[in-house]
Design a protein around this motif. Structure first.
Motif, mmCIF file in Angstrom:
data_model
loop_
_atom_site.group_PDB
_atom_site.id
_atom_site.type_symbol
_atom_site.label_atom_id
_atom_site.label_comp_id
_atom_site.label_asym_id
_atom_site.label_seq_id
_atom_site.Cartn_x
_atom_site.Cartn_y
_atom_site.Cartn_z
ATOM 1 N N GLY A 281 12.785 -2.269 -39.640
ATOM 2 C CA GLY A 281 13.072 -1.128 -38.670
ATOM 3 C C GLY A 281 14.520 -0.979 -38.249
ATOM 4 O O GLY A 281 14.832 0.060 -37.561
ATOM 5 N N ARG A 282 15.441 -1.878 -38.682
ATOM 6 C CA ARG A 282 16.923 -1.555 -38.278
ATOM 7 C C ARG A 282 17.614 -0.935 -39.581
ATOM 8 O O ARG A 282 18.835 -0.483 -39.562
ATOM 9 N N THR A 283 16.908 -0.481 -40.689
ATOM 10 C CA THR A 283 17.693 0.026 -41.879
ATOM 11 C C THR A 283 17.891 1.333 -41.532
ATOM 12 O O THR A 283 16.794 2.212 -41.226
ATOM 13 N N MET A 310 22.458 -4.752 -48.765
ATOM 14 C CA MET A 310 21.664 -4.938 -47.682
ATOM 15 C C MET A 310 21.917 -3.942 -46.554
ATOM 16 O O MET A 310 22.907 -3.049 -46.513
ATOM 17 N N GLY A 311 20.576 -4.068 -45.972
ATOM 18 C CA GLY A 311 20.587 -2.896 -44.704
ATOM 19 C C GLY A 311 21.343 -2.904 -43.589
ATOM 20 O O GLY A 311 21.616 -1.883 -42.835
ATOM 21 N N CYS A 312 21.648 -3.926 -43.124
ATOM 22 C CA CYS A 312 22.328 -3.879 -41.680
ATOM 23 C C CYS A 312 23.245 -5.499 -41.512
ATOM 24 O O CYS A 312 23.360 -5.972 -42.381
ATOM 25 N N VAL A 313 23.749 -5.168 -40.350
ATOM 26 C CA VAL A 313 24.838 -6.484 -40.261
ATOM 27 C C VAL A 313 23.932 -7.709 -39.774
ATOM 28 O O VAL A 313 24.865 -8.827 -39.716
ATOM 29 N N VAL A 314 22.664 -7.940 -39.652
ATOM 30 C CA VAL A 314 21.958 -9.040 -39.522
ATOM 31 C C VAL A 314 22.192 -9.998 -40.609
ATOM 32 O O VAL A 314 22.671 -11.098 -40.057
ATOM 33 N N ASN A 315 21.852 -9.745 -41.616
ATOM 34 C CA ASN A 315 22.135 -10.782 -42.854
ATOM 35 C C ASN A 315 23.290 -10.291 -43.631
ATOM 36 O O ASN A 315 23.636 -10.918 -44.889
ATOM 37 N N GLY A 316 23.880 -8.932 -43.918
ATOM 38 C CA GLY A 316 24.664 -8.193 -44.541
ATOM 39 C C GLY A 316 25.788 -9.340 -44.808
ATOM 40 O O GLY A 316 26.038 -9.607 -45.949
HETATM 41 S S1 SF4 Z 1 19.323 -7.206 -43.444
HETATM 42 FE FE1 SF4 Z 1 17.483 -7.921 -42.728
HETATM 43 S S2 SF4 Z 1 17.454 -6.922 -40.876
HETATM 44 FE FE2 SF4 Z 1 18.963 -5.677 -41.675
HETATM 45 S S3 SF4 Z 1 17.964 -4.036 -42.491
HETATM 46 FE FE3 SF4 Z 1 17.661 -5.555 -44.006
HETATM 47 S S4 SF4 Z 1 15.978 -6.889 -43.581
HETATM 48 FE FE4 SF4 Z 1 16.252 -5.525 -41.816
#
Ligand code: SF4
Length: 366
Positions: A281-283, A310-316
């Motif tokens: 849901g963060r993408t 990667m979709g966002c800064v959480v794990n990117g």
């Molecule tokens: S890196 Fe993780 S938190 Fe960010 S969009 Fe991808 S799945 Fe979601």
């Protein structure tokens, strides 16, 4: 960025020569697969073998059920460069013909060549020509035997024990004939039993082991089952050559086998590795679309480069640190990293193009 993992040492085994390959002990774990076209359809068969070789298959097995199949072998061998294994069942003559034609290895099932004298003729011919033999036992061949005694024992004993017993009986024939170029296999259709029986085989014999499941299933289910069974064994240092059996195109089998070896850090191929987040849901970018485009573009690249999308800064940023080149999504824009350093922030429409520029730059610097 290349990582190696210390999974402990490989199980020491004898080494067996198969064509130019060495199988066993510290030699690289050999990826093999099997053709799924008629062997007597020479051009089609040779073309498939060459495509398999280009895709990373190092040893190719083909079925030779009829005399016309073994008759096709000399021309097939002329057209290919990889060592060939002839898969023989029921007819020992096919083995003799394949050995004469120049195959590097025979897959033999002494269980369906009833006359020991015939098996011994194959052993003698292999010895004479320096041809290796794989001898194996399959879960099905133990269970389906219409031997009442075996049926009775089956109820009392674990199937794995029966399989090892049967394999021991086969191995004795080869030992009695002083034949050392032997590779063993014990195949099951379920992953847990495959792990159990191969642990038992590796504890008892020091011949190299061929790992694989029988009838693993379609490409998705079969790849998961194979990764579970073969991955567990390989992580324990068990296994010297492997085939991931999947219904369909052999290229999928080869890809899956390399993915297992690559995931365990046991072998690296000169090709890119793509990491992608599953999205959530963060993408806020079309990440799945971008992954598809990047994956396609990477097919042309022959460098062992690690790329993360990667979709966002959480794990990117974390993945970016670990990758050669990475893309990390934001709201309609992306940040591009190379060797962990931020190198550009661009609009989402420019993301793939900019990422690939950095991939090419990184490849040139390797
Ligand atoms: S890196 Fe993780 S938190 Fe960010 S969009 Fe991808 S799945 Fe979601």
């Amino acid at each position: 960025m290349e990582h190696t993992y210390n999974l402990g040492s490989r199980r020491p085994t004898r080494q067996v020569k198969v064509g130019e390959l060495q199988i066993g002990s510290d030699s690289p774990i050999v990826v093999q697969s099997m053709t799924n076209v008629f062997t007597h359809d020479i051009d089609r068969c040779a073309a498939q073998i060459n495509k398999m070789t280009e895709n990373g298959c190092e040893l190719v097995r083909l079925a030779v059920p009829r005399a016309e199949d073994t008759a096709a072998l000399p021309e097939i061998l002329r057209q290919v460069s990889v060592p060939i294994v002839a898969d023989v069942h029921f007819h020992f003559e096919r083995a003799l013909e394949a050995i004469d034609a120049g195959v590097a290895k025979i897959r033999l099932n002494p269980g369906n060549i009833k006359d020991r004298g015939e098996v011994e003729r194959v052993i003698a011919a292999c010895k004479d020509k320096g041809v290796a033999i794989r001898v194996g036992v399959n879960q099905g061949s133990v269970v389906e035997r219409r031997d009442l005694q075996v049926r009775a024992r089956e109820k009392e004993q674990d199937l794995s024990i029966l399989m090892v017993d049967k394999l021991r009986g086969y191995v004795e024939i080869f030992q009695d004939n002083h034949f050392d170029s032997l590779i063993l296999s014990a195949k099951c259709h379920d992953a847990a039993r495959c792990i159990q029986v191969n642990r038992a085989v590796s504890a008892e014999f020091d011949y190299p082991l061929h790992l694989g499941l029988t009838h693993a299933g379609d490409s998705q289910t079969g790849a998961v089952r194979s990764a579970t069974a073969l991955g567990t064994l390989l992580a324990e240092g068990i296994g010297d050559t492997m085939r991931v059996s999947l219904a369909g195109d052999p290229m999928t089998e080869i890809e899956a086998a390399w993915e297992i070896l690559n995931s365990l850090g046991l072998r690296k191929r000169r090709k890119p590795e793509l990491i992608a987040c599953p999205t959530c849901g963060r993408t806020e970018i079309d990440l799945i679309g971008m992954v598809g485009k990047v994956k396609k573009a990477l097919e042309e690249i022959k460098e062992p480069i690690k790329v993360a999308v990667m979709g966002c800064v959480v794990n990117g940023p974390g993945e970016a640190d670990d990758a050669d080149v990475a893309l990390c999504g934001g709201k309609n824009k992306v940040v591009i990293y190379r060797q962990g350093e931020k190198v550009a922030t661009v609009a989402a429409e420019k993301a793939v193009e900019t990422l690939l520029e950095q991939v090419r730059l990184s490849c040139r610097q390797k």
